[in-house]
Design a protein around this motif. Sequence first.
Motif, short mmCIF file in Angstrom:
data_model
loop_
_atom_site.label_atom_id
_atom_site.label_comp_id
_atom_site.label_asym_id
_atom_site.label_seq_id
_atom_site.Cartn_x
_atom_site.Cartn_y
_atom_site.Cartn_z
N PHE A 17 2.11 1.63 -3.44
CA PHE A 17 1.05 2.12 -4.32
C PHE A 17 0.86 3.62 -4.13
O PHE A 17 0.74 4.37 -5.09
N TYR A 18 0.84 4.06 -2.89
CA TYR A 18 0.69 5.49 -2.61
C TYR A 18 1.87 6.30 -3.12
O TYR A 18 1.72 7.44 -3.52
N ILE A 67 0.85 -1.20 0.00
CA ILE A 67 0.00 0.00 0.00
C ILE A 67 0.88 1.24 0.00
O ILE A 67 0.61 2.21 -0.72
N GLU A 90 1.27 6.05 -7.28
CA GLU A 90 -0.01 6.35 -7.91
C GLU A 90 -0.44 7.78 -7.64
O GLU A 90 -0.69 8.16 -6.50
N LEU A 117 -6.01 10.24 -6.90
CA LEU A 117 -6.64 10.18 -5.59
C LEU A 117 -7.77 9.16 -5.57
O LEU A 117 -7.97 8.46 -4.57
N ARG A 169 -6.38 5.74 -5.18
CA ARG A 169 -5.86 5.57 -3.82
C ARG A 169 -6.99 5.24 -2.85
O ARG A 169 -6.86 4.34 -2.01
#
Length: 191
Positions: free
Chosen positions: A25-26, A22, A29, A32, A35
């Motif tokens: 990914f944040y 995660i 990416e 929003l 996310r």
Amino acid sequence: MKILNQPLVLKILNLVILFLVIWGFYYFEPSLILRILIIALCLGAILQFGKIPELLILVNFYLGFYFLYNIRYSLAIPMAVILVAAFMITILLFYSLNQFIKYPIAFDIKKFNLFLVVTGLVILEIFLTMSLWPVDPNIKSLSLTVSFYLIFKIVYLELSGMLNLKKIRGFAIVSFLILSAVISVSWLLGF
């Protein structure tokens, strides 16, 4: 010496992997909306882990390979390191998934170990092939996740003694439809 509770260790390890991917990914990416969707999906996977363990494993798999594709291209990490990480993630998640699923019959552990290594190598080959495909890492990771789930289900049916050509054909058709939809959408929206 007391042996650790293996399912508990695998659950904790999967949760640690989930939080790491995660974060990855944040980090990569920018959207929003994606996310927020991933956080909702991860929370749902954690809450439903006792009933549907496949969901958490597949989310880990998807986000893990999304992270690997992104660090390969943005941080210029050598491909050999990425391949070792991809192989280890595949083996760990495949093993975890098989530990959380209840089989109707006992199976041969040597046969399972063979399937474990072969699955790792097949996913590694798909990962390497897809790394040359010029599309978004989301599409690559989704395609890998569908392939992983297809392989897992075929191995599950084989180890359970329920595998036949009709079931393989059904899984192959559904997987082909999902992959063709993913590829079509990626080409329609542009690379």
